[in-house]
Scaffold this motif. Structure first.
Motif, PDB file in Angstrom:
ATOM      1  N   ILE B 102       0.855  -1.194   0.000  1.00  0.00           N
ATOM      2  CA  ILE B 102       0.000   0.000   0.000  1.00  0.00           C
ATOM      3  C   ILE B 102       0.886   1.238   0.000  1.00  0.00           C
ATOM      4  CG2 ILE B 102      -1.766   1.262   1.304  1.00  0.00           C
ATOM      5  CD1 ILE B 102      -2.617  -1.386   2.503  1.00  0.00           C
ATOM      6  N   GLY B 103       0.501   2.243  -0.787  1.00  0.00           N
ATOM      7  CA  GLY B 103       1.215   3.508  -0.798  1.00  0.00           C
ATOM      8  C   GLY B 103       0.696   4.424   0.299  1.00  0.00           C
ATOM      9  N   ASP B 104       1.212   5.617   0.336  1.00  0.00           N
ATOM     10  CA  ASP B 104       0.820   6.579   1.372  1.00  0.00           C
ATOM     11  C   ASP B 104      -0.613   7.058   1.178  1.00  0.00           C
ATOM     12  OD1 ASP B 104       4.119   8.142   1.468  1.00  0.00           O
ATOM     13  OD2 ASP B 104       3.315   6.378   2.506  1.00  0.00           O
ATOM     14  N   LEU B 105      -1.303   7.323   2.289  1.00  0.00           N
ATOM     15  CA  LEU B 105      -2.674   7.838   2.243  1.00  0.00           C
ATOM     16  C   LEU B 105      -2.661   9.341   1.952  1.00  0.00           C
ATOM     17  CD1 LEU B 105      -4.237   6.147   5.401  1.00  0.00           C
ATOM     18  CD2 LEU B 105      -4.686   5.573   3.025  1.00  0.00           C
ATOM     19  N   THR B 106      -3.635   9.769   1.167  1.00  0.00           N
ATOM     20  CA  THR B 106      -3.771  11.198   0.859  1.00  0.00           C
ATOM     21  C   THR B 106      -5.136  11.678   1.328  1.00  0.00           C
ATOM     22  OG1 THR B 106      -2.390  10.974  -1.100  1.00  0.00           O
ATOM     23  CG2 THR B 106      -3.779  12.926  -0.985  1.00  0.00           C
ATOM     24  N   PHE B 107      -5.166  12.815   2.015  1.00  0.00           N
ATOM     25  CA  PHE B 107      -6.423  13.435   2.437  1.00  0.00           C
ATOM     26  C   PHE B 107      -6.451  14.866   1.900  1.00  0.00           C
ATOM     27  CE2 PHE B 107      -7.760  10.059   5.078  1.00  0.00           C
ATOM     28  CZ  PHE B 107      -6.623   9.532   5.652  1.00  0.00           C
ATOM     29  N   LEU B 108      -7.540  15.217   1.242  1.00  0.00           N
ATOM     30  CA  LEU B 108      -7.639  16.547   0.652  1.00  0.00           C
ATOM     31  C   LEU B 108      -9.002  17.169   0.938  1.00  0.00           C
ATOM     32  CD1 LEU B 108      -6.171  16.052  -2.934  1.00  0.00           C
ATOM     33  CD2 LEU B 108      -5.078  17.182  -1.020  1.00  0.00           C
ATOM     34  N   VAL B 109      -9.016  18.496   0.921  1.00  0.00           N
ATOM     35  CA  VAL B 109     -10.272  19.250   0.985  1.00  0.00           C
ATOM     36  C   VAL B 109     -10.334  20.119  -0.254  1.00  0.00           C
ATOM     37  CG1 VAL B 109     -11.574  20.999   2.234  1.00  0.00           C
ATOM     38  CG2 VAL B 109     -10.181  19.384   3.493  1.00  0.00           C
ATOM     39  N   ARG B 110     -11.484  20.132  -0.903  1.00  0.00           N
ATOM     40  CA  ARG B 110     -11.666  21.017  -2.052  1.00  0.00           C
ATOM     41  C   ARG B 110     -12.733  22.045  -1.716  1.00  0.00           C
ATOM     42  NH1 ARG B 110     -14.258  18.775  -7.425  1.00  0.00           N
ATOM     43  NH2 ARG B 110     -16.141  19.456  -6.343  1.00  0.00           N
ATOM     44  N   GLN B 111     -12.431  23.294  -1.948  1.00  0.00           N
ATOM     45  CA  GLN B 111     -13.366  24.376  -1.657  1.00  0.00           C
ATOM     46  C   GLN B 111     -13.639  25.160  -2.937  1.00  0.00           C
ATOM     47  OE1 GLN B 111     -14.970  25.074   1.213  1.00  0.00           O
ATOM     48  NE2 GLN B 111     -16.016  26.785   0.232  1.00  0.00           N
ATOM     49  N   GLU B 112     -14.914  25.235  -3.289  1.00  0.00           N
ATOM     50  CA  GLU B 112     -15.287  26.026  -4.466  1.00  0.00           C
ATOM     51  C   GLU B 112     -15.134  27.496  -4.121  1.00  0.00           C
ATOM     52  OE1 GLU B 112     -18.931  25.020  -6.968  1.00  0.00           O
ATOM     53  OE2 GLU B 112     -19.547  26.894  -6.008  1.00  0.00           O
ATOM     54  N   ILE B 113     -14.470  28.263  -4.970  1.00  0.00           N
ATOM     55  CA  ILE B 113     -14.264  29.679  -4.656  1.00  0.00           C
ATOM     56  C   ILE B 113     -14.954  30.597  -5.655  1.00  0.00           C
ATOM     57  CG2 ILE B 113     -12.144  29.373  -3.318  1.00  0.00           C
ATOM     58  CD1 ILE B 113     -10.529  30.071  -5.799  1.00  0.00           C
ATOM     59  N   ALA B 114     -15.368  30.051  -6.782  1.00  0.00           N
ATOM     60  CA  ALA B 114     -16.111  30.880  -7.739  1.00  0.00           C
ATOM     61  C   ALA B 114     -16.918  29.964  -8.644  1.00  0.00           C
ATOM     62  CB  ALA B 114     -15.168  31.731  -8.578  1.00  0.00           C
ATOM     63  N   LYS B 115     -18.041  30.474  -9.106  1.00  0.00           N
ATOM     64  CA  LYS B 115     -18.830  29.699 -10.068  1.00  0.00           C
ATOM     65  C   LYS B 115     -19.735  30.629 -10.858  1.00  0.00           C
ATOM     66  CE  LYS B 115     -23.190  28.550  -7.869  1.00  0.00           C
ATOM     67  NZ  LYS B 115     -24.151  27.495  -7.543  1.00  0.00           N
ATOM     68  N   ARG B 116     -20.145  30.121 -12.023  1.00  0.00           N
ATOM     69  CA  ARG B 116     -21.134  30.846 -12.801  1.00  0.00           C
ATOM     70  C   ARG B 116     -21.982  29.778 -13.497  1.00  0.00           C
ATOM     71  NH1 ARG B 116     -21.628  35.469 -16.446  1.00  0.00           N
ATOM     72  NH2 ARG B 116     -23.919  35.505 -16.642  1.00  0.00           N
ATOM     73  N   GLY B 130      -4.237  19.699   1.286  1.00  0.00           N
ATOM     74  CA  GLY B 130      -4.333  18.565   2.202  1.00  0.00           C
ATOM     75  C   GLY B 130      -2.976  18.034   2.562  1.00  0.00           C
ATOM     76  N   LEU B 131      -2.939  16.735   2.856  1.00  0.00           N
ATOM     77  CA  LEU B 131      -1.645  16.128   3.163  1.00  0.00           C
ATOM     78  C   LEU B 131      -1.612  14.665   2.784  1.00  0.00           C
ATOM     79  CD1 LEU B 131      -1.422  14.964   6.740  1.00  0.00           C
ATOM     80  CD2 LEU B 131      -3.016  16.777   6.353  1.00  0.00           C
ATOM     81  N   GLU B 132      -0.374  14.212   2.601  1.00  0.00           N
ATOM     82  CA  GLU B 132      -0.102  12.812   2.286  1.00  0.00           C
ATOM     83  C   GLU B 132       0.701  12.292   3.473  1.00  0.00           C
ATOM     84  OE1 GLU B 132       0.812  12.314  -2.014  1.00  0.00           O
ATOM     85  OE2 GLU B 132       2.477  11.129  -1.218  1.00  0.00           O
ATOM     86  N   ILE B 133       0.196  11.243   4.097  1.00  0.00           N
ATOM     87  CA  ILE B 133       0.874  10.770   5.307  1.00  0.00           C
ATOM     88  C   ILE B 133       1.642   9.479   5.019  1.00  0.00           C
ATOM     89  CG2 ILE B 133      -0.729  11.899   6.883  1.00  0.00           C
ATOM     90  CD1 ILE B 133      -2.080   9.213   7.317  1.00  0.00           C
ATOM     91  N   PRO B 134       2.788   9.311   5.663  1.00  0.00           N
ATOM     92  CA  PRO B 134       3.664   8.170   5.361  1.00  0.00           C
ATOM     93  C   PRO B 134       3.192   6.880   6.021  1.00  0.00           C
ATOM     94  CG  PRO B 134       4.673   9.546   7.036  1.00  0.00           C
ATOM     95  CD  PRO B 134       3.393  10.224   6.654  1.00  0.00           C
ATOM     96  N   SER B 135       2.023   6.438   5.584  1.00  0.00           N
ATOM     97  CA  SER B 135       1.416   5.251   6.189  1.00  0.00           C
ATOM     98  C   SER B 135       1.673   4.001   5.369  1.00  0.00           C
ATOM     99  CB  SER B 135      -0.099   5.483   6.292  1.00  0.00           C
ATOM    100  OG  SER B 135      -0.598   5.819   5.010  1.00  0.00           O
ATOM    101  N   LEU B 149      -1.120  21.204  -2.881  1.00  0.00           N
ATOM    102  CA  LEU B 149      -2.013  22.364  -2.978  1.00  0.00           C
ATOM    103  C   LEU B 149      -2.292  22.599  -4.447  1.00  0.00           C
ATOM    104  CD1 LEU B 149      -3.336  24.769  -1.405  1.00  0.00           C
ATOM    105  CD2 LEU B 149      -1.280  26.068  -1.951  1.00  0.00           C
ATOM    106  N   SER B 150      -3.577  22.699  -4.798  1.00  0.00           N
ATOM    107  CA  SER B 150      -3.844  22.903  -6.227  1.00  0.00           C
ATOM    108  C   SER B 150      -5.004  23.841  -6.496  1.00  0.00           C
ATOM    109  CB  SER B 150      -4.092  21.562  -6.930  1.00  0.00           C
ATOM    110  OG  SER B 150      -5.043  20.778  -6.278  1.00  0.00           O
ATOM    111  N   LEU B 151      -5.005  24.323  -7.722  1.00  0.00           N
ATOM    112  CA  LEU B 151      -6.076  25.176  -8.242  1.00  0.00           C
ATOM    113  C   LEU B 151      -6.683  24.435  -9.433  1.00  0.00           C
ATOM    114  CD1 LEU B 151      -7.269  28.072  -7.829  1.00  0.00           C
ATOM    115  CD2 LEU B 151      -5.735  28.809  -9.657  1.00  0.00           C
ATOM    116  N   VAL B 152      -8.015  24.334  -9.416  1.00  0.00           N
ATOM    117  CA  VAL B 152      -8.702  23.536 -10.435  1.00  0.00           C
ATOM    118  C   VAL B 152      -9.815  24.368 -11.053  1.00  0.00           C
ATOM    119  CG1 VAL B 152     -10.016  21.413 -10.809  1.00  0.00           C
ATOM    120  CG2 VAL B 152      -8.356  21.502  -8.978  1.00  0.00           C
ATOM    121  N   THR B 153     -10.014  24.233 -12.338  1.00  0.00           N
ATOM    122  CA  THR B 153     -11.143  24.910 -12.961  1.00  0.00           C
ATOM    123  C   THR B 153     -11.802  23.991 -13.985  1.00  0.00           C
ATOM    124  OG1 THR B 153     -11.889  26.948 -14.017  1.00  0.00           O
ATOM    125  CG2 THR B 153      -9.809  26.053 -14.800  1.00  0.00           C
ATOM    126  N   SER B 154     -13.117  24.146 -14.144  1.00  0.00           N
ATOM    127  CA  SER B 154     -13.877  23.339 -15.099  1.00  0.00           C
ATOM    128  C   SER B 154     -14.904  24.199 -15.799  1.00  0.00           C
ATOM    129  CB  SER B 154     -14.619  22.201 -14.388  1.00  0.00           C
ATOM    130  OG  SER B 154     -13.732  21.306 -13.787  1.00  0.00           O
TER     131      SER B 154
END
Lengths: 183, 283
Positions: B102-116, B130-135, B149-154
């Protein structure tokens, strides 16, 4: 002279059929169809979440989506008032925006603070009557159009149906544009 | 001792391929998306990614077969805030030396900051952190706590979708190595081909053609208190055509990834191609 003998079973079946269609008609009249237009929905995978949220609202049944037109139709029992705030919140909780609500109401013509209104049969919910295309809350139905409605109704206590867009403007009752009407 | 050194030599320069392209709530197959998840909604995404690498500049003629199975659990806290948890399973065969775990676990939060929202289309912008923990198990764990840390748009219409994401991952020290940071940059385009015209009622299932550009740049590693590892870091860009079948509750998808640019430092093994397939289901 010979008589055609009609079996007794035929009369029983016919009576049953008439009774059931009467009951079905009765059930249909107790339900009202609502259509909402949702903005931002552009994939089939997104529709599921909105339908699920709407189905959680009490008395919302038979939810169906027209993906091409981005509208969702459902049936509500006439005894339950339409809750525009709950519908708007359900669509927002799914991540989208509710645009227009279209409704067909059946009720009797009445007034609210001197303004023309319809009291829905069953729920007794009041809807102010406003002109088609109106957006502000005070574009109440013209005298001419009101007279035309009264003529179709044939009297104040007679049922009339009205179809149009529902508008919500804070503390005053919901308003509905009079796009179509009949007896 | 000689056997241990030989095994270590095999693993040299594999750091890049260890990276698990982690598109979480992608609607592009390998690119993240900013589309909403309803409140209290649960989605599960599973993938199987096969990587083959046999371009070995070290002369050791190494050959890698790697199978990664990331599983992502997605939960809508509100319509704007989404939680992701990912656990990757990895199996690797490097020139006959097999290992799995098993690889490391990743936990993330995504927050919408703009929409139309418009009728029949939408645009969204979101931040993820979020973070990736050495599990994870050796050798799949980085042994460090890392911070993506990322910025995403769709932008999505009934006919097409464009997703773009940029993610920077700060990698910290672990196991005597100061791991180099990563920069992922992705662009995806999807086009509905079936049905070509939408029917007048109902919700049709749809078939999309997908084309993505998936890039990853990695900084060189440093041995703690010592020198830079010259067999680490580099930049790779994949061209990834794919196909997606979208239903109301399930999405099935597959893509083929071909490296159109591989600028790797030192004698690292280079990816020849990768193939992935997966499914998303919502509850």
């Amino acid at each position: 002279m010979s008589l055609v003998v009609i079996p007794k079973k035929f009369f029983v079946c016919l009576s049953l059929l008439l009774l059931l269609s009467g009951l079905a008609g009765e059930a249909y009249a107790r339900e009202s169809s609502v259509q909402i237009h949702v903005k931002g929905v552009s994939c089939p995978f997104c529709v599921y979440g909105i339908e699920k949220k709407l189905k959680q609202i009490p008395n919302v049944e038979s939810v169906e989506t027209n993906y091409k037109k981005s509208t969702i139709s459902f049936v509500r029992k006439k005894e339950s008032p339409i809750d525009v705030a709950a519908l708007r919140q359900a669509v927002q909780d799914a991540g989208f925006s509710m645009d227009v609500i279209r409704l067909r109401l059946q009720g009797i013509l009445t007034e609210w603070e001197g303004k023309p209104a319809l009291k829905e049969e069953g729920s007794h919910q009041l809807f102010l009557l406003i002109e088609t295309g109106a957006e502000e809350p005070h574009a109440f139905l013209s005298a001419n159009k009101l007279n035309a409605l009264k003529k179709v109704a044939g009297g104040n206590q007679h049922l009339i149906w009205i179809e149009g867009e529902v508008h919500h403007h804070g503390a005053i009752p919901l308003a509905i544009t009079v796009d179509a009407y009949g007896k | 001792m000689r056997r241990i050194r030989k095994q270590r030599a095999l693993w040299v320069g594999l750091g890049f391929i260890l990276l698990i392209p982690s598109s979480l709530y992608a609607v592009g197959i390998n690119t993240d998306a900013a589309l909403p998840v309803p409140q209290h909604h649960i989605l599960i995404r599973t993938q199987a990614r096969y990587t083959f690498a046999d371009d070995d500049p070290s002369g050791a003629d190494r050959r890698l077969h790697q199978l990664q199975l990331p599983t992502v659990l997605i939960y809508g806290v509100t319509a704007k805030t989404v939680l992701f948890g990912m656990v990757p399973f990895v199996y690797r065969d490097l020139s006959g030396s097999e290992t799995g775990g098993i690889g490391d676990l990743t936990f993330l939060v995504r927050q919408e900051i703009a929409k139309r929202d418009w009728s029949l289309k939408t645009w969204r912008l979101a931040l993820l952190g979020g973070l990736e923990i050495p599990s994870g198990d050796d050798p799949f764990s980085s042994h460090s706590i890392d911070f993506p840390l990322s910025l995403v748009t769709s932008f999505q219409t009934h006919r097409l979708e464009i997703d773009a994401d940029v993610r920077y991952k700060i990698n910290t020290e672990g196991n005597g190595t100061d791991h180099g940071d990563n920069l992922f940059y992705n662009l995806a385009y999807q086009h509905r081909i079936l049905p070509w015209s939408l029917p007048e009622g109902g919700i049709p299932n749809q078939l999309n053609l997908v084309l993505e550009m998936n890039g990853q740049w990695t900084q060189k590693d440093k041995i703690v208190g010592g020198a830079v590892n010259t067999n680490s870091g580099g930049n790779t860009i994949f061209l990834s055509p794919g196909i997606q079948y979208v239903m109301k509750r399930v999405i099935l998808e597959t893509s083929f990834q071909y490296p159109i640019l591989q600028d790797m430092n030192g004698s690292q093994l280079k990816t020849t191609f990768a193939v992935n397939g997966g499914m998303r289901i919502q509850f």
